[in-house]
Design a protein around this motif. Sequence first.
Motif, PDB file in Angstrom:
ATOM      1  N   GLU A 108       0.837  -1.213   0.000  1.00 39.00           N
ATOM      2  CA  GLU A 108       0.000   0.000   0.000  1.00 39.00           C
ATOM      3  C   GLU A 108       0.863   1.250   0.000  1.00 39.00           C
ATOM      4  N   LEU A 109       2.076   1.120   0.565  1.00 39.42           N
ATOM      5  CA  LEU A 109       2.933   2.275   0.813  1.00 39.42           C
ATOM      6  C   LEU A 109       3.702   2.705  -0.432  1.00 39.42           C
ATOM      7  N   PHE A 110       4.354   1.747  -1.085  1.00 37.50           N
ATOM      8  CA  PHE A 110       5.314   2.083  -2.137  1.00 37.50           C
ATOM      9  C   PHE A 110       4.615   2.497  -3.427  1.00 37.50           C
ATOM     10  N   SER A 111       5.216   3.488  -4.114  1.00 38.70           N
ATOM     11  CA  SER A 111       4.732   3.836  -5.450  1.00 38.70           C
ATOM     12  C   SER A 111       5.857   3.564  -6.447  1.00 38.70           C
ATOM     13  N   LEU A 112       5.569   2.683  -7.387  1.00 43.22           N
ATOM     14  CA  LEU A 112       6.611   2.243  -8.316  1.00 43.22           C
ATOM     15  C   LEU A 112       7.128   3.336  -9.253  1.00 43.22           C
ATOM     16  N   PRO A 113       6.280   4.286  -9.730  1.00 41.08           N
ATOM     17  CA  PRO A 113       6.836   5.341 -10.600  1.00 41.08           C
ATOM     18  C   PRO A 113       7.980   6.113  -9.929  1.00 41.08           C
ATOM     19  N   LEU A 114       7.813   6.428  -8.632  1.00 37.95           N
ATOM     20  CA  LEU A 114       8.858   7.156  -7.900  1.00 37.95           C
ATOM     21  C   LEU A 114      10.147   6.336  -7.845  1.00 37.95           C
ATOM     22  N   VAL A 115       9.994   5.035  -7.566  1.00 37.61           N
ATOM     23  CA  VAL A 115      11.158   4.139  -7.498  1.00 37.61           C
ATOM     24  C   VAL A 115      11.826   4.039  -8.866  1.00 37.61           C
ATOM     25  N   ALA A 116      10.994   4.010  -9.924  1.00 31.59           N
ATOM     26  CA  ALA A 116      11.546   3.899 -11.282  1.00 31.59           C
ATOM     27  C   ALA A 116      12.384   5.132 -11.622  1.00 31.59           C
ATOM     28  N   ILE A 117      11.889   6.329 -11.230  1.00 35.21           N
ATOM     29  CA  ILE A 117      12.655   7.554 -11.507  1.00 35.21           C
ATOM     30  C   ILE A 117      13.968   7.546 -10.733  1.00 35.21           C
ATOM     31  N   ALA A 118      13.897   7.168  -9.443  1.00 42.51           N
ATOM     32  CA  ALA A 118      15.117   7.108  -8.626  1.00 42.51           C
ATOM     33  C   ALA A 118      16.120   6.131  -9.228  1.00 42.51           C
ATOM     34  N   THR A 119      15.617   4.985  -9.695  1.00 44.97           N
ATOM     35  CA  THR A 119      16.486   3.977 -10.315  1.00 44.97           C
ATOM     36  C   THR A 119      17.140   4.533 -11.574  1.00 44.97           C
ATOM     37  N   ALA A 120      16.343   5.221 -12.395  1.00 46.28           N
ATOM     38  CA  ALA A 120      16.875   5.790 -13.636  1.00 46.28           C
ATOM     39  C   ALA A 120      17.985   6.794 -13.327  1.00 46.28           C
ATOM     40  N   LEU A 121      17.756   7.650 -12.324  1.00 42.24           N
ATOM     41  CA  LEU A 121      18.763   8.655 -11.951  1.00 42.24           C
ATOM     42  C   LEU A 121      20.065   7.991 -11.543  1.00 42.24           C
ATOM     43  N   LEU A 122      19.969   6.992 -10.660  1.00 43.08           N
ATOM     44  CA  LEU A 122      21.182   6.375 -10.114  1.00 43.08           C
ATOM     45  C   LEU A 122      21.904   5.545 -11.177  1.00 43.08           C
ATOM     46  N   LEU A 123      21.125   4.870 -12.019  1.00 45.86           N
ATOM     47  CA  LEU A 123      21.747   4.055 -13.074  1.00 45.86           C
ATOM     48  C   LEU A 123      22.497   4.950 -14.062  1.00 45.86           C
ATOM     49  N   THR A 124      21.874   6.086 -14.431  1.00 41.84           N
ATOM     50  CA  THR A 124      22.532   7.024 -15.346  1.00 41.84           C
ATOM     51  C   THR A 124      23.790   7.606 -14.708  1.00 41.84           C
ATOM     52  N   SER A 125      23.724   7.904 -13.400  1.00 42.94           N
ATOM     53  CA  SER A 125      24.896   8.477 -12.732  1.00 42.94           C
ATOM     54  C   SER A 125      26.032   7.459 -12.686  1.00 42.94           C
ATOM     55  N   SER A 126      25.685   6.175 -12.624  1.00 46.47           N
ATOM     56  CA  SER A 126      26.720   5.141 -12.656  1.00 46.47           C
ATOM     57  C   SER A 126      27.398   5.132 -14.026  1.00 46.47           C
TER      58      SER A 126
ATOM     59  N   PHE B 101      15.907  -1.967  -4.932  1.00 44.13           N
ATOM     60  CA  PHE B 101      14.640  -1.828  -5.668  1.00 44.13           C
ATOM     61  C   PHE B 101      14.021  -3.195  -5.941  1.00 44.13           C
ATOM     62  N   THR B 102      14.867  -4.231  -6.016  1.00 40.70           N
ATOM     63  CA  THR B 102      14.321  -5.567  -6.231  1.00 40.70           C
ATOM     64  C   THR B 102      13.689  -6.128  -4.961  1.00 40.70           C
ATOM     65  N   VAL B 103      14.479  -6.166  -3.877  1.00 35.44           N
ATOM     66  CA  VAL B 103      14.033  -6.853  -2.660  1.00 35.44           C
ATOM     67  C   VAL B 103      13.013  -6.009  -1.889  1.00 35.44           C
ATOM     68  N   VAL B 104      13.277  -4.707  -1.737  1.00 37.79           N
ATOM     69  CA  VAL B 104      12.399  -3.881  -0.915  1.00 37.79           C
ATOM     70  C   VAL B 104      11.149  -3.488  -1.690  1.00 37.79           C
ATOM     71  N   TYR B 105      11.321  -2.844  -2.848  1.00 34.73           N
ATOM     72  CA  TYR B 105      10.173  -2.245  -3.524  1.00 34.73           C
ATOM     73  C   TYR B 105       9.410  -3.249  -4.390  1.00 34.73           C
ATOM     74  N   LEU B 106      10.114  -3.921  -5.311  1.00 31.60           N
ATOM     75  CA  LEU B 106       9.384  -4.811  -6.221  1.00 31.60           C
ATOM     76  C   LEU B 106       8.810  -6.014  -5.481  1.00 31.60           C
ATOM     77  N   MET B 107       9.622  -6.666  -4.611  1.00 31.86           N
ATOM     78  CA  MET B 107       9.100  -7.814  -3.867  1.00 31.86           C
ATOM     79  C   MET B 107       8.036  -7.369  -2.871  1.00 31.86           C
ATOM     80  N   GLY B 108       8.119  -6.112  -2.405  1.00 33.68           N
ATOM     81  CA  GLY B 108       7.096  -5.581  -1.506  1.00 33.68           C
ATOM     82  C   GLY B 108       5.774  -5.367  -2.218  1.00 33.68           C
ATOM     83  N   LYS B 109       5.848  -5.101  -3.521  1.00 31.48           N
ATOM     84  CA  LYS B 109       4.637  -4.847  -4.306  1.00 31.48           C
ATOM     85  C   LYS B 109       3.915  -6.142  -4.681  1.00 31.48           C
ATOM     86  N   VAL B 110       4.621  -7.262  -4.646  1.00 29.93           N
ATOM     87  CA  VAL B 110       4.012  -8.545  -4.986  1.00 29.93           C
ATOM     88  C   VAL B 110       3.205  -9.024  -3.790  1.00 29.93           C
ATOM     89  N   VAL B 111       1.891  -9.102  -3.952  1.00 30.36           N
ATOM     90  CA  VAL B 111       1.062  -9.503  -2.821  1.00 30.36           C
ATOM     91  C   VAL B 111       0.806 -10.995  -2.863  1.00 30.36           C
TER      92      VAL B 111
END
Lengths: 105, 205
Positions: B62-80, B195-205
């Motif tokens: 209920e808590l996590f919003s995937l679009p926000l996580v996706a943007i954060a992931t994109a930022l960090l991946l690009t910075s890498s 993003f895999t363990v916390v957010y994506l696995m958290g979204k799988v009900v």
Amino acid sequence: MASNHSATEQNTKRHKVEGPKKHIIAFLFSVLLTFIAFATVISGEINKDFIYIILIGLAILQVFVQMAFWMHMKDRGHTFAIIGILSGVFVVFTCVIMAEYWAWW
Amino acid sequence: MSAHSHAEGHLPHEPEKATLEGRNKVLGFWLFLGGETVLFGTLFSAFLALRHQVLDGPPAHELFSLPLVAIATALLLTSSLTSVFAVHAMHTHRVKALINWLIITVVLGLGFLGLEIYEFYHYVHEGHGFTTSAFSSSFYTLVGFHGAHVAFGILWISLLIVQLMKKGLTVVTAPKAYVASMYWHFIDVVWVFIFTVVYLMGKVV
């Protein structure tokens, strides 16, 4: 580490021709893996345990690509780097198995 | 050191490995990253063990919003990617390009950090405080530790940019830039698991 002296000389040739192309390929591959991971969860049609396996597999694959190409782990002279990281991974693996399968027995 | 005495103003092709000190720095940093792996691994295992203990707080899906996580992931991946471009610029002895890529890396890192601060602020208002449940405590400890690493990396690379501007690219500054770039990649590698363990696995009900 004495072998590194000659390795430095040999690497110079290779690094001259190496462009940023392989880094962009590694980036696009990472984006693709991330996209598949998000899409798998959003579609949500698949069995829960199966999704977990897919997600963990995608994450390990992406980390492998990034460490090999971006952290130069595939280059020579990284034996101790691999030993260092793998000993860390061994401890992590033990902890995660304990937390997942043993903590709530 | 004396084994690699180079003519004045002429850098070797891999300046970070030209001196024994530089090579030792890179090796030592790998061992440090092994220790960091253990640090994050223990936090991950604590989170895995406690992630269903939500008490009265909101559950993960209920808590996590995937679009926000996706943007954060994109930022960090690009910075890498930009930090690997920085190392590539260093190997071809383009100091200006090296500094510019590092600046872009820092800016992307700041964007990521800003998103994370907004995210935490938002969660607290949703009733997901640090002491709400075992889930919330382990969540903030794990993701917060990663965020602290990002903040430290931003500070470190910023100081490095100043030093590179002042001293230029030498066999002394090159290992520092190389090691900082490795640190930044490591942060991105940890984020892949978050993003895999916390957010994506958290979204799988």
